[in-house]
Design a protein around this motif. Structure first.
Motif, PDB file in Angstrom:
ATOM      1  N   GLU A  48     -42.266-102.759 -18.477  1.00  0.00           N
ATOM      2  CA  GLU A  48     -42.716-101.678 -18.130  1.00  0.00           C
ATOM      3  C   GLU A  48     -41.772-100.543 -17.514  1.00  0.00           C
ATOM      4  N   LEU A  49     -40.830-101.256 -16.703  1.00  0.00           N
ATOM      5  CA  LEU A  49     -39.942-100.337 -15.921  1.00  0.00           C
ATOM      6  C   LEU A  49     -38.879 -99.582 -16.897  1.00  0.00           C
ATOM      7  N   ARG A  50     -38.548-100.557 -18.176  1.00  0.00           N
ATOM      8  CA  ARG A  50     -37.648-100.188 -19.249  1.00  0.00           C
ATOM      9  C   ARG A  50     -38.469 -99.021 -19.797  1.00  0.00           C
ATOM     10  N   LEU A  51     -39.640 -99.164 -20.071  1.00  0.00           N
ATOM     11  CA  LEU A  51     -40.431 -97.971 -20.905  1.00  0.00           C
ATOM     12  C   LEU A  51     -40.501 -96.806 -19.827  1.00  0.00           C
ATOM     13  N   ALA A  52     -40.870 -96.996 -18.585  1.00  0.00           N
ATOM     14  CA  ALA A  52     -40.705 -95.827 -17.762  1.00  0.00           C
ATOM     15  C   ALA A  52     -39.295 -95.100 -17.864  1.00  0.00           C
ATOM     16  N   LEU A  53     -38.232 -95.854 -17.953  1.00  0.00           N
ATOM     17  CA  LEU A  53     -37.065 -95.242 -17.734  1.00  0.00           C
ATOM     18  C   LEU A  53     -36.777 -94.505 -19.176  1.00  0.00           C
ATOM     19  N   THR A  54     -37.055 -94.981 -20.375  1.00  0.00           N
ATOM     20  CA  THR A  54     -36.827 -94.341 -21.650  1.00  0.00           C
ATOM     21  C   THR A  54     -37.642 -92.988 -21.831  1.00  0.00           C
ATOM     22  N   LEU A  55     -38.565 -93.106 -21.088  1.00  0.00           N
ATOM     23  CA  LEU A  55     -39.476 -91.661 -21.055  1.00  0.00           C
ATOM     24  C   LEU A  55     -38.914 -90.457 -20.503  1.00  0.00           C
ATOM     25  N   VAL A  56     -37.793 -90.631 -19.587  1.00  0.00           N
ATOM     26  CA  VAL A  56     -37.255 -89.648 -18.848  1.00  0.00           C
ATOM     27  C   VAL A  56     -36.345 -89.019 -19.837  1.00  0.00           C
ATOM     28  N   THR A  57     -36.796 -87.350 -19.726  1.00  0.00           N
ATOM     29  CA  THR A  57     -35.889 -86.565 -20.715  1.00  0.00           C
ATOM     30  C   THR A  57     -35.113 -85.480 -19.879  1.00  0.00           C
ATOM     31  N   GLU A  58     -35.453 -85.441 -18.722  1.00  0.00           N
ATOM     32  CA  GLU A  58     -34.427 -84.411 -17.898  1.00  0.00           C
ATOM     33  C   GLU A  58     -34.510 -84.761 -16.601  1.00  0.00           C
ATOM     34  N   ILE A  59     -33.363 -84.649 -15.747  1.00  0.00           N
ATOM     35  CA  ILE A  59     -33.331 -84.864 -14.340  1.00  0.00           C
ATOM     36  C   ILE A  59     -32.922 -83.660 -13.731  1.00  0.00           C
ATOM     37  N   ASN A  60     -33.523 -82.897 -12.532  1.00  0.00           N
ATOM     38  CA  ASN A  60     -33.388 -81.855 -12.067  1.00  0.00           C
ATOM     39  C   ASN A  60     -33.282 -80.484 -12.944  1.00  0.00           C
ATOM     40  N   GLY A  61     -33.865 -80.526 -13.992  1.00  0.00           N
ATOM     41  CA  GLY A  61     -33.575 -79.440 -15.170  1.00  0.00           C
ATOM     42  C   GLY A  61     -32.469 -79.603 -16.073  1.00  0.00           C
ATOM     43  N   SER A  62     -31.792 -80.647 -16.027  1.00  0.00           N
ATOM     44  CA  SER A  62     -30.703 -80.951 -17.062  1.00  0.00           C
ATOM     45  C   SER A  62     -31.062 -82.001 -17.919  1.00  0.00           C
ATOM     46  N   LYS A  63     -31.088 -81.994 -19.396  1.00  0.00           N
ATOM     47  CA  LYS A  63     -31.457 -82.769 -20.018  1.00  0.00           C
ATOM     48  C   LYS A  63     -30.538 -84.290 -19.643  1.00  0.00           C
ATOM     49  N   ALA A  64     -31.353 -85.356 -19.818  1.00  0.00           N
ATOM     50  CA  ALA A  64     -30.497 -86.726 -19.768  1.00  0.00           C
ATOM     51  C   ALA A  64     -31.494 -87.877 -20.151  1.00  0.00           C
ATOM     52  N   ILE A  65     -30.995 -88.885 -20.764  1.00  0.00           N
ATOM     53  CA  ILE A  65     -31.633 -90.097 -21.019  1.00  0.00           C
ATOM     54  C   ILE A  65     -31.050 -91.400 -20.191  1.00  0.00           C
ATOM     55  N   PHE A  66     -32.141 -92.399 -19.963  1.00  0.00           N
ATOM     56  CA  PHE A  66     -31.515 -93.588 -19.765  1.00  0.00           C
ATOM     57  C   PHE A  66     -31.415 -94.532 -20.766  1.00  0.00           C
ATOM     58  N   ARG A  67     -30.209 -95.293 -20.790  1.00  0.00           N
ATOM     59  CA  ARG A  67     -29.997 -95.931 -21.769  1.00  0.00           C
ATOM     60  C   ARG A  67     -29.952 -97.382 -21.015  1.00  0.00           C
ATOM     61  N   THR A  68     -30.913 -98.472 -21.484  1.00  0.00           N
ATOM     62  CA  THR A  68     -30.744 -99.689 -20.749  1.00  0.00           C
ATOM     63  C   THR A  68     -29.579-100.623 -21.348  1.00  0.00           C
ATOM     64  N   LEU A  69     -28.648-101.232 -20.425  1.00  0.00           N
ATOM     65  CA  LEU A  69     -27.584-102.034 -21.120  1.00  0.00           C
ATOM     66  C   LEU A  69     -28.172-103.500 -21.352  1.00  0.00           C
ATOM     67  N   GLY A  70     -28.718-103.817 -20.302  1.00  0.00           N
ATOM     68  CA  GLY A  70     -29.398-105.250 -20.227  1.00  0.00           C
ATOM     69  C   GLY A  70     -29.961-105.573 -19.000  1.00  0.00           C
ATOM     70  N   THR A  71     -30.584-106.976 -19.089  1.00  0.00           N
ATOM     71  CA  THR A  71     -31.284-107.433 -17.923  1.00  0.00           C
ATOM     72  C   THR A  71     -30.811-108.674 -17.669  1.00  0.00           C
ATOM     73  N   SER A  72     -30.715-109.088 -16.512  1.00  0.00           N
ATOM     74  CA  SER A  72     -30.437-110.534 -15.950  1.00  0.00           C
ATOM     75  C   SER A  72     -30.924-110.801 -14.595  1.00  0.00           C
ATOM     76  N   GLY A  73     -31.040-111.993 -14.287  1.00  0.00           N
ATOM     77  CA  GLY A  73     -31.499-112.498 -13.193  1.00  0.00           C
ATOM     78  C   GLY A  73     -30.628-112.534 -11.899  1.00  0.00           C
ATOM     79  N   THR A  74     -29.497-112.335 -12.008  1.00  0.00           N
ATOM     80  CA  THR A  74     -28.610-111.953 -10.794  1.00  0.00           C
ATOM     81  C   THR A  74     -27.620-110.922 -11.024  1.00  0.00           C
TER      82      THR A  74
END
Length: 120
Positions: free
Chosen positions: A79-105
């Motif tokens: 759910e959080l990965r989905l929320a991050l991928t839906l970001v298209t801009e940060i403070n008026g500048s175009k931007a995207i989040f790219r998930t590199l990976g997930t781990s337990g530690t």
């Protein structure tokens, strides 16, 4: 004599996962901008109740490589990965989040996904 406070045993504690991400945008972003963007994305996509259940927590962000770590409850990683991928801009500048990976530690996350970005 005062008694020590009782701690929650490890079996009853919430389990967390750590997500490594990279921000790709028009300009370099600061730690505070990324922190607010993660929280805003979580609230807008998951809502207040969903964000409370997912418990996103900003851990660290490297402004030179534009990579960072966020902690989330293990049941709500996707759910959080989905929320991050839906970001298209940060403070008026175009931007995207790219998930590199997930781990337990955090240690394993740095070694496996963030080593190429000079994390230690």
């Amino acid at each position: 004599m005062r008694e020590k406070p009782k701690y929650l045993p490890p079996t009853l504690r919430d389990k967390h996962r750590y997500i490594a991400f990279q921000v790709i945008g028009e300009r370099a972003f600061t730690k505070d901008e990324i922190k607010s963007a993660i929280w805003d994305a979580s609230l807008s996509t998951l809502g207040v109740l969903g964000s409370a259940r997912a418990k996103p927590w900003f851990i660290k962000f490297d402004e030179t490589s534009q990579t960072g770590i966020v902690r989330v409850d293990r049941k709500h990683v996707e759910e959080l990965r989905l929320a991050l991928t839906l970001v298209t801009e940060i403070n008026g500048s175009k931007a995207i989040f790219r998930t590199l990976g997930t781990s337990g530690t955090i240690k394993r996350l740095k070694r496996k996904f963030l080593a190429e970005h000079d994390w230690r």
